[in-house]
Design a protein around this motif. Structure first.
Motif: not given
Lengths: 453, 453
Positions: A238, A240, A280, B222, B227
């Motif tokens: 998370t 990335e 992100a 993202k 996700a």
């Protein structure tokens, strides 16, 4: 030069109409049913090149969609430019999200809307229109030109690389010129000095040999859709960061000087232009740094089981994910693909089988010295036409042919793109600013002339 | 009893012909064009019930397809049975996969092939034929009976629950009897003493407002498909345990005695019958225990991004997962749905937004003590007719009406199913073993008689 510019201005409406004819052709290379449209696009290009006065205008068979080849050899003692572009486009679905039909080009609010308007039929057409203008006004081109327009760029240029290998002698040139990219912002002249590489694969996890009743079999068999979620979740955290062993090992460290350039370059304000709640990027990098110069792993498609309205209580028989990576200098596409395959094989949840299809297409990343004289000349032409200083950036996208020309021919590749961040490449409502069409042609005419000096 | 059995044997051909007439009626509840067939089925049932000698035989309006209601009140001082069944059937498409037309009933190799042969017209008819046999031979039934046959089971029993609520007094009974299920294997007498409950939801994660180019935006936004994978992976671990807070809190502990029963019961050999490489039950439980008596969380559908052939290098705008749970006694469907929603809201990866649609349909699990005298009597009848010991099992599936009768009327529900795993419910070539028709009627005749004792 003035006469060329005048010609382009006087003929703008006619040229736009001609471009619309080109854009109306549904040259979707991935769709076998569009084969006749692909042929139509080839004919459009060969007819146009012959009309302009090119020699050796030929359709070249490749084993896949044909290439269009042509030469102009009338500039004795002048250098030779290799102009590359592609006439194929991405699929246009979902069609219902287009405000006007993707193959019925339409100008609205100063933009030409059509699939391929920016990527790449629109930009290919600009070069041909400039050649036409020069021939009609000066009777000649300032440089020799070899034109190579392929029909498989959107499906990985499957046959291009063999073609380049097999035709090294014929294609011999002093530099290459490609307009298949964009500017950091509308009106901001942009020279691309780096591109990302590319690799990918598709993985299907299969559990039961048919969809099963979730009540009668839930708890007995592994759910392939959940298995896929669990597998993908092992590949990226998370923060990335890609958690595939070896993924970053040979990736170039991003120099501080370039980080500064990237963060200062004008560009998109991501949350606003994309509608995401927040960006992100990889931990330790800005969104600009990550898109321009850090490798990525993306799920391009994910599917398994019931997709209709309401509920269907099944355990799907299988689930599939389509994955691609964008690579930076230093990373070898084959090695990265191998690393992905090894990771998947080591992390397949028990109860399902993995079937991996390696994406045939791959490319290394490309980077050229931004101080190269040709790039500096291109920047001058750009700044003159748009009245603004040119910025130098790297791109998160891949143009595999660039790396291929770079390594196969050892010539510099000048990337003169005229698209904008609002062009919606590969998305519904693709478009291209009409103003960039006219100014871009000025840049090209000027650069083709300067390149001789 | 002997006279009843003799009557059923002597009249078997005629009764099968009458069943075929019932099965020939295309009572597909989901298809508005089949409304006349639904009416025809109602008439078939009301005519038959009147012929047998039932009182108060009525077609009851519901706002949707009508119910058939009837009473027999001639057994003074005897208990009252509520018999529930349904006269509607699943659609029969794809028709081309049927070896004989779905509404042209045909006996081949000892099986009666027709849509509804097993689910549920065939099994409903068995009860009516037994009532007929008793009336013709004994002149009476041993118990009082309330017959309730609905026409909307295959479309979610939309109007049934209100009807049950609104007619509590009239429907008052001592126990309920339903034949809408199957046996663990052909010839193996089976009493279902438990069913799972049900809840579900659909979650969509949205990132960018359109599909984006994975090169230009990869690293900035993202990826909603990734996700979704990361979110789903937080909901279940690779030990097949649901990791949603509170999920197991009120779930009944599976008694050791029941675990033994389940593992000894004959049934499917999962890897072979499903083609999976290995089973994947919750850690600490066998596949049979998990399917019968442990709660499940399944991804029924998962989708986002490009699903066509080849590669499309996009970051999808959104990804969706359809989730359902099967619940065990103790778990409240609403509380479990709330727990799922809370978990999702707490685990949405940054950079995407979650939109959750709660599934409206839900049901509690149902379980009755396998030692209940009525179940024991049913087992005796079963074993006598089939010449084999009866097995007691729970089912991973849900029959919402059972839970509704259980909680609304507080009476035991006896589930006497005569189908087999080969019946192809909801699939082409639905069928029912003719032998189970005759033996099943023996079971019912015997059970209706024993229930009084």
């Amino acid at each position: 030069m003035e006469r060329v510019k005048d010609y382009l201005q006087e003929n703008e409406d006619r040229l736009l109409d001609k471009l619309k004819q080109f854009l109306a052709i549904e040259s979707i290379s991935t769709d076998p049913e569009k084969k006749p449209a692909m042929e139509e696009a080839v004919t459009f290009l060969t007819d146009y090149l012959e009309d302009i006065g090119f020699e050796k205008v030929e359709r070249r068979e490749t084993g896949g969609h044909p290439l269009v080849y042509a030469e102009y050899n009338g500039a004795a003692d002048a250098p030779t430019a290799l102009f590359y572009g592609h006439y194929d486009v991405q699929p246009a679905d979902p069609y219902e999200l287009w405000d006007s039909a993707p193959f019925s080009p339409e100008i609205r609010s100063g933009r030409l809307f059509a699939r391929g308007a920016s990527d790449d039929k629109g930009q290919v057409f600009m070069h041909l229109a400039v050649f036409e203008a020069m021939m009609k006004t000066e009777g000649s081109l300032p440089v020799n030109v070899k034109v190579l327009i392929e029909g498989e760029e959107e499906i990985g240029s499957e046959h291009l690389y063999t073609y380049l290998d097999d035709n090294k002698e014929e294609l011999k040139s002093d530099f290459a010129l490609i307009s298949d990219s964009g500017m950091v912002d509308k009106g901001v002249p942009t020279i691309l000095y780096g591109l990302k590489g590319f690799t990918g694969l598709e993985v299907t996890l299969t559990g039961p040999n048919r969809d099963l009743h979730s009540g009668l079999y839930g708890g007995a068999v592994k759910n392939p859709a959940m298995a896929m979620a669990q597998l993908l979740a092992t590949m990226k955290n998370t923060d990335e960061q890609v958690t595939v062993d070896g993924f970053y090992d040979s990736a170039e460290n991003l120099p501080e000087a370039e980080r500064k350039l990237m963060n200062e370059a004008p560009g998109e304000h991501y949350p606003e232009t994309t509608g995401v709640p927040e960006t992100a990027p990889e931990k330790g990098y800005t969104a600009k740094e990550h898109t321009m110069a850090r490798p990525t792993l993306e799920v391009n498609g994910l599917f398994g089981g019931y997709q209709g309205a309401g509920t269907k209580t099944i355990i799907p028989s299988e689930a599939t994910a389509k994955l691609t990576c964008r690579l930076v200098p230093g990373q070898d596409p084959k090695q990265i693909q191998d690393a992905l395959v090894r990771h998947i094989e080591a992390h397949v949840p028990k109860g399902v089988r993995a079937d991996i299809k390696r994406e045939a297409l791959s490319a290394k990343a490309y980077k050229v010295d931004p101080d190269h004289p040709l790039l500096q000349k291109a920047a001058e032409s750009y700044s003159a036409a748009f009245g603004r200083e040119t910025v130098f950036v790297r791109l998160g996208g891949s143009i595999p042919v660039v790396e291929s020309i770079d390594s196969g021919f050892g010539i510099p590749v000048v990337l003169l793109g005229f698209g904008t961040p609002e062009d919606n490449l590969h998305s519904p409502n693709e478009s291209f600013p009409v103003e960039h069409f006219s100014k871009g042609m000025e840049v090209l005419a000027d650069f083709y002339t300067k390149a001789v000096e």
